[in-house]
Design a protein around this motif. Structure first.
Motif, mmCIF file in Angstrom:
data_model
loop_
_atom_site.group_PDB
_atom_site.id
_atom_site.type_symbol
_atom_site.label_atom_id
_atom_site.label_comp_id
_atom_site.label_asym_id
_atom_site.label_seq_id
_atom_site.Cartn_x
_atom_site.Cartn_y
_atom_site.Cartn_z
ATOM 1 N N LEU A 185 16.410 13.191 14.882
ATOM 2 C CA LEU A 185 17.077 13.363 13.280
ATOM 3 C C LEU A 185 17.215 14.753 13.110
ATOM 4 O O LEU A 185 16.333 15.616 13.275
ATOM 5 C CB LEU A 185 16.116 12.618 12.175
ATOM 6 C CG LEU A 185 16.471 12.766 10.985
ATOM 7 C CD1 LEU A 185 17.948 12.154 10.449
ATOM 8 C CD2 LEU A 185 15.671 12.170 9.913
ATOM 9 N N GLY A 186 18.258 15.270 12.692
ATOM 10 C CA GLY A 186 18.526 16.765 12.195
ATOM 11 C C GLY A 186 18.534 16.704 10.844
ATOM 12 O O GLY A 186 19.355 15.788 10.277
ATOM 13 N N LEU A 187 17.921 17.709 10.313
ATOM 14 C CA LEU A 187 17.973 17.909 8.588
ATOM 15 C C LEU A 187 18.917 19.042 8.461
ATOM 16 O O LEU A 187 18.664 20.232 9.003
ATOM 17 C CB LEU A 187 16.820 17.999 7.965
ATOM 18 C CG LEU A 187 15.719 16.828 7.998
ATOM 19 C CD1 LEU A 187 14.202 17.388 7.509
ATOM 20 C CD2 LEU A 187 16.193 15.712 7.330
ATOM 21 N N LEU A 188 20.106 18.747 7.833
ATOM 22 C CA LEU A 188 21.104 19.748 7.737
ATOM 23 C C LEU A 188 21.181 20.365 6.343
ATOM 24 O O LEU A 188 21.204 19.468 5.469
ATOM 25 C CB LEU A 188 22.586 19.488 8.309
ATOM 26 C CG LEU A 188 23.688 20.305 8.088
ATOM 27 C CD1 LEU A 188 23.842 21.462 8.958
ATOM 28 C CD2 LEU A 188 24.966 19.429 8.485
ATOM 29 N N GLY A 189 21.176 21.457 6.095
ATOM 30 C CA GLY A 189 21.207 22.076 4.841
ATOM 31 C C GLY A 189 21.380 23.568 4.654
ATOM 32 O O GLY A 189 20.988 24.217 5.554
#
Lengths: 301, 262
Positions: free
Chosen positions: B32-36
């Motif tokens: 899972l990649g957290l993009l922000g």
């Protein structure tokens, strides 16, 4: 699952050792620390010792350089202890400490290892002026040195622990620099390191006597012959010196190195035994608290 | 059991709300990649998941252990690579790994084998006995990744792992991260790089301390305009100063810029 996640005790000898080893490795690779200790020794012991010593001649029958030797040892210990603790400020921000914080290692052991390692480094740094003892006419036997080293180690533990407490609550080098300057200098100058609480200064001729005769006279309570003047610190300054824990470490150290003391030895011994323990307990608690007060750098929040 | 169960996690620093409320779960073996954007709350979220920061509210379970009540078990279950280097620059790569092994309770013989394996995995055989401050950024990153894997965690957490790396370094690190994914290890990473996010199996978009969307890169793109992940990301997130500011040489400012230049 790693071994540590199963273990419950806070005292992990391998972690204590590895943290100690890290401090020693860092010391070995950072020549500026040794240079700093050498430079302080030359400045205080050789230049000030001989320079001011030429005017003062004798303090209670000891040359000025001999009198301030334990003080220079103490100064090196104070600097080394707080420098070792200061590394924690850097370590928290950009160094290895964050990796330690996300490991299951108990902070008690991490902190204890760091303090013991810092104290060992401080003791080594404190030993540098002692190597100059023959130059100022002091011959130290192993029986003088061993208790002196123990006092130096206890002092190192106490002040590395104090530094860790400060560093745990400080987030910038600038902040810590201010605190350490505000701590080291008052502790040093108010410890009797460079002036006695009271005594005969400027006596003439005592140092010219053979050592055996001087030792005999000291046993009889005679510390000066010839001229000189009696000095006694004003009450307020004497009280400050007596409230300073460094005074007791230093007095005991001076007793071990040159056989001269001005404060009750029992108090010195109690300070040497109790303060390191108190300092370790408070410092480990402060370091454990880092885990809960740590915040990410502002830019990445 | 999921590797991460996160329920209403939130944290403020004084008046600044870094993470408002985040709830999500992540299956074992997922990537899972957290993009922000910068400042969206990704790092604070990771710091709460790794027990570095205590949440103000909510809880998270990592491999079944609560970050609030079982932090030690959480720390044993994770391997972490920080955004900035977290190595002792005065110590060698081998010495840094030796410390890590001790912190994770590896016994001497086991530690020696793991250190040798980690050095080989990171292709650092020739540089293993050099102080880490003398290593290149790519080498340090490989070392940190190898270190995070050394105690065989169940979840690896990477906080913008390619930050500051050159193209070769980034590509090499991605090759290794892809290898981890194939080995079945659970990977959670943060990024603000769209190209990197597209390589993740699944993306969670974080904005103003909230998880505002989740799905595969293709799903997110399809659900939010069908113009690619970048467009979807811009639609999902609050415009930053960059999106609203005038161009540097806007016509209205031209005269003023000339005056200043003179």
């Amino acid at each position: 699952m790693t071994a540590l996640s199963r273990d419950r005790g806070p005292l992990r000898p391998r972690i204590i050792w590895i943290m100690c080893w890290r401090e020693l490795l860092r010391y070995r690779r950072d020549r500026s620390l040794i240079f700093g200790a050498l430079s302080r020794t030359v400045l205080w012991l050789v230049i000030l010792g001989f320079g001011l010593g030429a005017t003062l001649r004798e303090i209670e029958g000891y040359s000025y350089a001999q009198y301030i030797l334990p003080g220079v040892v103490t100064l090196n210990i104070l600097f080394a202890s707080l420098q070792s603790a200061m590394a924690l400020v850097w370590d928290r921000g950009t160094g290895l400490m964050r990796a330690m914080l996300v490991s299951p290692a108990p902070m008690f052991s991490v902190a204890l290892g760091k303090i013991l390692g810092g104290a060992l480094v401080a003791m080594i740094q404190g030993s540098i002026p002692i190597a100059f003892a023959p130059l100022i006419g002091l011959e130290l036997s192993p029986s003088d040195l061993l208790p002196a080293l123990l006092v130096m180690f206890a002092m190192g533990v106490t002040f590395t622990g104090m530094g860790v407490i400060l560093a745990s609550r400080t987030r910038t080098f600038e902040g810590f620099g201010g605190i350490s300057n505000g701590v080291i200098q008052p502790l040093y100058f108010l410890s009797g390191a460079i002036f006695p609480l009271k005594g005969i200064i400027g006596g003439v001729g005592f140092l010219d006597l053979p050592e055996t005769l001087r030792a005999e006279l000291r046993d009889r309570g005679l510390y000066a012959i010839g001229g000189g003047w009696v000095v006694e610190l004003p009450d307020w300054l004497r009280i400050l010196v007596q409230c300073n824990p460094v005074s007791y470490f230093l007095d005991l150290l001076r007793f071990n190195l040159i056989g001269f003391n001005q404060l009750p030895l029992g108090l010195g011994l109690a300070t040497t035994l109790i303060l390191p323990v108190v300092s370790v307990l408070l410092a480990t608690r402060a370091m454990a608290g880092i885990r809960r007060i740590e915040a990410p750098p502002a830019r990445s929040r | 059991m999921n590797i991460i169960e996160c329920d209403d996690l939130g944290r403020s620093f004084g008046p600044t709300v870094a993470v408002r409320s985040v709830s999500f779960s992540m299956a074992r073996g997922a990537f899972l990649g957290l993009l922000g954007r910068n400042g969206a709350g990704k790092t604070t979220l990771l710091h709460m998941l790794t027990t570095l920061v205590a949440p103000d509210h909510g809880d998270a379970r990592i491999d079944g252990a609560s970050v609030r009540s079982e932090p030690k078990a959480v720390r044993a279950a994770i391997g972490m690579v920080f955004q900035d280097t977290a190595l002792d620059g005065q110590l060698t790569a081998r010495e840094n790994l030796t410390i890590h092994a001790a912190l994770h309770g590896l016994r001497r013989r086991e530690a020696a084998a793991e250190i040798a394996r980690s050095i080989a995995w990171a292709d650092l055989e020739e540089a293993a006995d050099r102080p880490t401050r003398a290593l290149s950024g790519g080498m340090r990153r490989r070392l940190e990744l190898a270190r995070a894997l050394m105690h065989r965690p169940r979840l690896i957490i990477l906080d913008e792992p390619t930050l500051g790396l050159d193209t070769q370094g980034r590509r090499d690190l991605w090759r290794r991260i892809a290898g981890l994914r194939e080995s079945g290890l659970s990977v959670l990473m943060t990024t603000h790089n769209i190209a990197e996010a597209e390589a993740c199996c699944e993306i969670g978009v974080i904005d103003q301390g909230r998880l505002v969307a989740r799905g595969s890169p293709a799903e997110l793109s399809r659900r939010h305009g069908g113009m690619g992940l970048e467009e979807a990301f811009l639609r999902l997130t609050t415009p930053g100063p960059r999106d609203t500011a005038l161009p540097l040489h806007a016509p209205t400012d031209e005269g003023r810029i000339r005056r200043i230049a003179r």
